[in-house]
Structure formats: C-alpha cells, structure tokens
Design an enzyme around this catalytic site. Structure first.
Site, PDB file in Angstrom:
ATOM      1  CE  LYS A 159      -4.006  10.228  -2.955  1.00  0.00           C
ATOM      2  NZ  LYS A 159      -4.475  11.366  -3.661  1.00  0.00           N
ATOM      3  NE  ARG A 214      -3.992  -0.100   2.645  1.00  0.00           N
ATOM      4  CZ  ARG A 214      -5.087  -0.506   2.377  1.00  0.00           C
ATOM      5  NH1 ARG A 214      -5.456  -1.787   2.214  1.00  0.00           N
ATOM      6  NH2 ARG A 214      -6.148   0.531   2.518  1.00  0.00           N
ATOM      7  CD  GLN A 248     -11.409  -6.289   7.429  1.00  0.00           C
ATOM      8  OE1 GLN A 248     -11.728  -7.255   8.441  1.00  0.00           O
ATOM      9  NE2 GLN A 248     -11.491  -6.759   6.367  1.00  0.00           N
ATOM     10  CB  SER A 254     -18.124  -0.668  -5.987  1.00  0.00           C
ATOM     11  OG  SER A 254     -16.692  -0.756  -5.726  1.00  0.00           O
ATOM     12  CE1 TYR A 282      -4.536   6.493  -3.248  1.00  0.00           C
ATOM     13  CE2 TYR A 282      -4.877   6.002  -0.933  1.00  0.00           C
ATOM     14  CZ  TYR A 282      -5.392   6.748  -1.988  1.00  0.00           C
ATOM     15  OH  TYR A 282      -6.263   7.472  -2.045  1.00  0.00           O
ATOM     16  CG  ASP A 283      -0.780   4.080   2.616  1.00  0.00           C
ATOM     17  OD1 ASP A 283      -1.499   4.067   1.837  1.00  0.00           O
ATOM     18  OD2 ASP A 283      -0.683   3.170   3.546  1.00  0.00           O
TER      19      ASP A 283
HETATM   20  P1  NAD Z   1     -10.808   7.231  -8.984  1.00  0.00           P
HETATM   21  O1  NAD Z   1      -9.999   6.186  -9.208  1.00  0.00           O
HETATM   22  O2  NAD Z   1     -12.398   7.097  -9.430  1.00  0.00           O
HETATM   23  O3  NAD Z   1     -10.678   8.679  -9.590  1.00  0.00           O
HETATM   24  C1  NAD Z   1      -9.197   9.046  -9.837  1.00  0.00           C
HETATM   25  C2  NAD Z   1      -9.122   9.609 -11.169  1.00  0.00           C
HETATM   26  O4  NAD Z   1      -7.865  10.123 -11.668  1.00  0.00           O
HETATM   27  C3  NAD Z   1      -9.531   8.631 -12.441  1.00  0.00           C
HETATM   28  O5  NAD Z   1     -10.329   9.400 -13.355  1.00  0.00           O
HETATM   29  C4  NAD Z   1      -8.159   8.397 -13.251  1.00  0.00           C
HETATM   30  O6  NAD Z   1      -8.358   8.288 -14.518  1.00  0.00           O
HETATM   31  C5  NAD Z   1      -7.418   9.710 -12.823  1.00  0.00           C
HETATM   32  N1  NAD Z   1      -5.892   9.519 -12.958  1.00  0.00           N
HETATM   33  C6  NAD Z   1      -5.189   8.653 -12.252  1.00  0.00           C
HETATM   34  N2  NAD Z   1      -3.778   8.952 -12.398  1.00  0.00           N
HETATM   35  C7  NAD Z   1      -3.864   9.918 -13.230  1.00  0.00           C
HETATM   36  C8  NAD Z   1      -2.991  10.803 -13.968  1.00  0.00           C
HETATM   37  N3  NAD Z   1      -1.340  10.163 -13.918  1.00  0.00           N
HETATM   38  N4  NAD Z   1      -3.081  11.807 -14.516  1.00  0.00           N
HETATM   39  C9  NAD Z   1      -4.517  12.201 -14.786  1.00  0.00           C
HETATM   40  N5  NAD Z   1      -5.343  11.330 -14.387  1.00  0.00           N
HETATM   41  C10 NAD Z   1      -5.044  10.369 -13.454  1.00  0.00           C
HETATM   42  O7  NAD Z   1     -10.765   7.547  -7.390  1.00  0.00           O
HETATM   43  P2  NAD Z   1     -11.647   8.538  -6.457  1.00  0.00           P
HETATM   44  O8  NAD Z   1     -12.319   7.918  -5.447  1.00  0.00           O
HETATM   45  O9  NAD Z   1     -12.605   9.432  -7.556  1.00  0.00           O
HETATM   46  O10 NAD Z   1     -10.399   9.345  -5.836  1.00  0.00           O
HETATM   47  C11 NAD Z   1     -10.459  10.841  -6.189  1.00  0.00           C
HETATM   48  C12 NAD Z   1      -9.223  11.297  -5.269  1.00  0.00           C
HETATM   49  O11 NAD Z   1      -9.576  11.191  -3.995  1.00  0.00           O
HETATM   50  C13 NAD Z   1      -7.928  10.329  -5.367  1.00  0.00           C
HETATM   51  O12 NAD Z   1      -6.885  11.272  -5.338  1.00  0.00           O
HETATM   52  C14 NAD Z   1      -7.983   9.627  -4.092  1.00  0.00           C
HETATM   53  O13 NAD Z   1      -6.726   9.378  -3.715  1.00  0.00           O
HETATM   54  C15 NAD Z   1      -8.593  10.506  -3.348  1.00  0.00           C
HETATM   55  N6  NAD Z   1      -9.432   9.829  -2.216  1.00  0.00           N
HETATM   56  C16 NAD Z   1     -10.624   9.228  -2.331  1.00  0.00           C
HETATM   57  C17 NAD Z   1     -11.359   8.583  -1.401  1.00  0.00           C
HETATM   58  C18 NAD Z   1     -12.699   7.859  -1.636  1.00  0.00           C
HETATM   59  O14 NAD Z   1     -12.996   6.868  -0.888  1.00  0.00           O
HETATM   60  N7  NAD Z   1     -13.148   7.797  -2.838  1.00  0.00           N
HETATM   61  C19 NAD Z   1     -10.650   8.318  -0.119  1.00  0.00           C
HETATM   62  C20 NAD Z   1      -9.367   8.798   0.272  1.00  0.00           C
HETATM   63  C21 NAD Z   1      -8.974   9.789  -0.946  1.00  0.00           C
HETATM   64  N1  UDP Z   2     -12.906  -5.583   1.724  1.00  0.00           N
HETATM   65  C1  UDP Z   2     -13.545  -6.708   1.649  1.00  0.00           C
HETATM   66  N2  UDP Z   2     -14.126  -7.254   0.652  1.00  0.00           N
HETATM   67  C2  UDP Z   2     -13.845  -6.760  -0.743  1.00  0.00           C
HETATM   68  C3  UDP Z   2     -12.928  -5.476  -0.874  1.00  0.00           C
HETATM   69  C4  UDP Z   2     -12.572  -4.935   0.279  1.00  0.00           C
HETATM   70  O1  UDP Z   2     -13.715  -7.344   2.738  1.00  0.00           O
HETATM   71  O2  UDP Z   2     -14.487  -7.087  -1.771  1.00  0.00           O
HETATM   72  C5  UDP Z   2     -12.236  -5.045   2.678  1.00  0.00           C
HETATM   73  C6  UDP Z   2     -10.866  -4.721   2.468  1.00  0.00           C
HETATM   74  O3  UDP Z   2      -9.888  -5.769   3.176  1.00  0.00           O
HETATM   75  C7  UDP Z   2     -10.975  -3.406   3.621  1.00  0.00           C
HETATM   76  C8  UDP Z   2     -12.039  -2.827   3.586  1.00  0.00           C
HETATM   77  O4  UDP Z   2     -13.093  -3.767   2.964  1.00  0.00           O
HETATM   78  O5  UDP Z   2     -10.693  -3.979   4.888  1.00  0.00           O
HETATM   79  C9  UDP Z   2     -11.981  -1.602   2.794  1.00  0.00           C
HETATM   80  O6  UDP Z   2     -11.620  -1.926   1.431  1.00  0.00           O
HETATM   81  P1  UDP Z   2     -11.242  -0.960   0.233  1.00  0.00           P
HETATM   82  O7  UDP Z   2     -10.446  -1.500  -0.597  1.00  0.00           O
HETATM   83  O8  UDP Z   2     -12.827  -0.337   0.081  1.00  0.00           O
HETATM   84  O9  UDP Z   2     -10.755   0.439   0.774  1.00  0.00           O
HETATM   85  P2  UDP Z   2      -9.398   0.684   1.908  1.00  0.00           P
HETATM   86  O10 UDP Z   2     -10.261   1.246   3.019  1.00  0.00           O
HETATM   87  O11 UDP Z   2      -8.717  -0.609   2.143  1.00  0.00           O
HETATM   88  O12 UDP Z   2      -8.350   1.610   1.150  1.00  0.00           O
END
Ligand code: NAD
Ligand code: UDP
Length: 332
Positions: free
Chosen positions: A160, A153, A220, A200, A156-157
């Site tokens: 960010k 992970r 969890q 989803s 990503y972590d």
């Molecule tokens: P998502 O994957 O649906 O959307 C991300 C978008 O970024 C996509 O349209 C993808 O095509 C685009 N993208 C990826 N790499 C790119 C690049 N190099 N150049 C241009 N576009 C690029 O995800 P989301 O849930 O809509 O998340 C949007 C933002 O919010 C992300 O930065 C994510 O880290 C942050 N975020 C989302 C959640 C959540 O639960 N949805 C939680 C924490 C942080």
């Molecule tokens: N998870 C699960 N079944 C799935 C997808 C995810 O049990 O089909 C669990 C995953 O292990 C995590 C939580 O659901 O504990 C949230 O996962 P997600 O990938 O949505 O986001 P995360 O918060 O881990 O980035």
C-alpha cells in the site's frame, strides 16, 4: 444508441470503475453509485469478495460485473476509477503474501495506466497500515509511520505504501487527478462471516455462543467506522477540486480497546460467550486512531454513526446470513 441517449440526458452520470467491487466496501460503494445513476463497472476476481454482495445490483441496467484480476491490464473507457481491489483482512492478505503485494503494486500500475489513457480521476483505497505500529496517537497524515519491511504484515503495508508512491508520481509526472484515502478500520454488513477481522469474528462468535478470541492482552486499540459513513467520505473526496490529492485519513476517531469491544459485543448480542485469550499476531499495532481534521476541512465530512448503533446493524446482518446458512444446511 440508447446508452448514448441516456448519457446525453443525464450529463451528471459518469462511467465509474470500482475494482474490488464485490468486496465488503466495494459492494456498498457500487450500490451507492448505481443509486446515484452512474454507469458502474464492478471488477473483481472474487478472491475475498462474493457475488452474494452484489446480487441486488446484477439486474440494475447501470451495473455490470467483470471477473478480472487487477494484476493484469484491462482496456475500458471510464471517467472515474475507485481502486479498492486488495484483501484487507490480515489472515487473507497473509495467506498469499506475494499475490497481495502484486495486487497493490501491479494493480496500481494497471489502474494508473488506465487512468492516464482515459483521463479518468482515480481514487486509491490506502490504509492506516501505512503508519505501521505507530508511536504517535492519534495519527496525522504527516506522520511517516513505523513499518516493519520484512514481517508478516509487510506484504500489505509496504504494498500500500508503494501504491501511494506510484499515485503521487503519476500525479507529478503525468498530471493525473488522484485522491488517496487512508482508511481506518471499518465494519458493517457485507463483511464475510469468515473474514477474520475483529468485528466479524467477535459477532459471529457471540451469535454462536462460542468463546470470543481476544488476541494478546486485549489492551491494543482500534477506532471503528461504520461503512455508510465511510462510503459517504469516498464520494465526497471524489468530488473535490484537482488540488485535493490527499492523503486524507478517513475513519471514526472513537478509540476502543479490543477487550472492551469484546464486552460490548457480548452485551449487545445478549450472548453467553466467554472471553478466551489467544496469541497476539506478529507486529500487531498497539494503538490506532485517526486525526480527521483534513477530512473535516476538505470533504466537509465527519462520521455520524456511533459504534453501538453500527454494531446493532451489523449484528442483525450476521443473524440473517447465519440463519440463512443454517436453513440451507437443513434443506440438504
Ligand atoms: P475485502 O477483502 O472485502 O474486499 C477486497 C476485494 O478485492 C474483494 O472483493 C476481493 O475479491 C478483491 N480482490 C482482491 N485481490 C484482487 C485482484 N488481484 N484483482 C481483483 N480483485 C481483487 O476488503 P474491504 O474491507 O472491502 O477493503 C477494500 C479496500 O479498502 C482494500 O483495498 C483495503 O486495503 C482497503 N481498506 C479497508 C479497510 C477496512 O477496514 N475495511 C481499512 C483500510 C483499507
Ligand atoms: N483481534 C482479536 N481477535 C480476533 C481478531 C482480531 O483480538 O478474533 C485483534 C487483532 O489482534 C488486532 C485487532 O483485533 O489487535 C484488529 O484486528 P483486525 O484483524 O480486525 O485488523 P487490523 O487493524 O489488525 O488490521
């Protein structure tokens, strides 16, 4: 000329860049900003995003789409930037981890450079993942996190976390106006059916009467925010005074175990799915819940949509797209 006149007539209208604008959150944000009358540029390389998410916006005169990768510089004139580009689902951000780190780090450098040149305010979509597998629950913004720097992970972590560092250094060194949001798990329409995140996955599995894949013990926890609530908080954050830089946690504090989420989805869909346990992914956080005291205070915001209501709206969305996909297949 017409554009200049439009802007003179509507002084509140801003030129707003949304990176990742064709993704789940970005498409909702673009829709919201277009409805408010802003001139919106949606920039996306469509890695996890989809043109389907922005179809309804393409013929709006104040919306345009640019296919571009944020890891490369771009020259635009804008007043505000929302930097959302980055895959957010663990399976997608882990499938090309080097590109994930580049997207967060080079993407932040490019967008901060653009903000510096244009004087734009810039919002960063950071994440609760900066807390890693937290030893404190709920997480406040002061908590520094427990992150593995070399695990699956980490791309990503740590990407960010480094982006947050860059935002605060540009703020201190170049007086940029920054808004850093730590977003907790959010769900809703426009998630991709193969997104891989838990809400989803569970809904698509339940609607197909397939087994619901609960990873690990299912004990969890996560705390889920409905998308319209979250977008409201983004827009409120952007309007705050210059001193309000964040980081600010944004999410819904109602905490749920994954096994309970699975049962709730089965109930709400009326599905005959059974629960099937599968292996827990590496470094999967055991608990996660936002302390949103700061969001309440500085943004005058709190989430309003209860999980049952938000899930029903999301189930409806997936029913619609799954039946449209099934129709497409029978037409072929
Ligand atoms: P998502 O994957 O649906 O959307 C991300 C978008 O970024 C996509 O349209 C993808 O095509 C685009 N993208 C990826 N790499 C790119 C690049 N190099 N150049 C241009 N576009 C690029 O995800 P989301 O849930 O809509 O998340 C949007 C933002 O919010 C992300 O930065 C994510 O880290 C942050 N975020 C989302 C959640 C959540 O639960 N949805 C939680 C924490 C942080
Ligand atoms: N998870 C699960 N079944 C799935 C997808 C995810 O049990 O089909 C669990 C995953 O292990 C995590 C939580 O659901 O504990 C949230 O996962 P997600 O990938 O949505 O986001 P995360 O918060 O881990 O980035």
């Amino acid at each position: 000329m017409v554009k200049v006149m439009d802007r003179v007539l509507n002084m509140e209208s801003k030129r707003v860049l949304v990176t990742g604008g064709a993704g789940f959150l970005g498409s909702h944000l673009c829709g919201r900003l277009v409805d408010q009358g802003h001139d919106v540029i949606c920039l996306d390389n469509l890695y996890t995003g989809s043109k389907r998410n922005i179809t309804g916006l393409l013929d709006r005169p104040n919306f345009e789409f640019i296919r571009h990768d944020v890891t490369f510089p771009i020259y635009l004139e804008v007043d505000q930037i929302y930097n959302l580009a980055c895959p957010a689902s663990p399976i997608h951000y882990q499938s090309d981890p080097v590109q994930t780190t580049k997207t967060s780090v080079h993407g932040a450098i490019n967008m901060l450079g653009l903000a510096k040149r244009t004087g734009a305010k810039i919002f960063q979509a950071s994440t609760s993942e900066v807390y890693g597998d937290p030893e404190e629950n709920p997480q406040t913004e002061e908590y520094r996190g427990s992150v593995n720097p070399i695990g699956r992970r980490s791309c990503y972590d740590e990407g960010k976390r480094c982006a947050e560092t860059l935002f605060f250094d540009y703020n201190r060194q170049h007086s940029l106006e920054i808004k850093v949001a730590r977003i907790f798990n959010t769900y809703g329409p426009n998630m991709h059916p193969n997104d891989g995140r838990v809400v989803s996955n569970f809904i698509v599995q339940a609607l197909s009467n397939d087994p619901i894949t609960v990873y690990g013990s299912g004990l969890q926890t996560r705390s889920f925010c409905y998308v319209t609530d979250l977008i409201e908080s983004f827009v409120s954050f952007m309007k705050t005074d210059k001193e309000v830089t964040g980081p600010i946690n944004l999410g819904n504090p109602r905490e749920l175990a994954m096994i309970d989420l699975a049962e709730l989805v089965i109930d709400l869909t009326g599905s005959s799915s059974v629960i099937k346990k599968a292996a827990l992914p590496q470094d999967d956080p055991k608990q996660r819940r936002p302390d949103i005291t700061k969001a309440k205070k500085f943004l005058d915001w709190k989430p309003r949509v209860e999980i049952e209501e938000g899930l029903l709206l999301t189930i409806q969305y997936f029913e619609d797209i799954l039946s449209a996909e099934a129709m497409d297949l029978t037409d072929r």
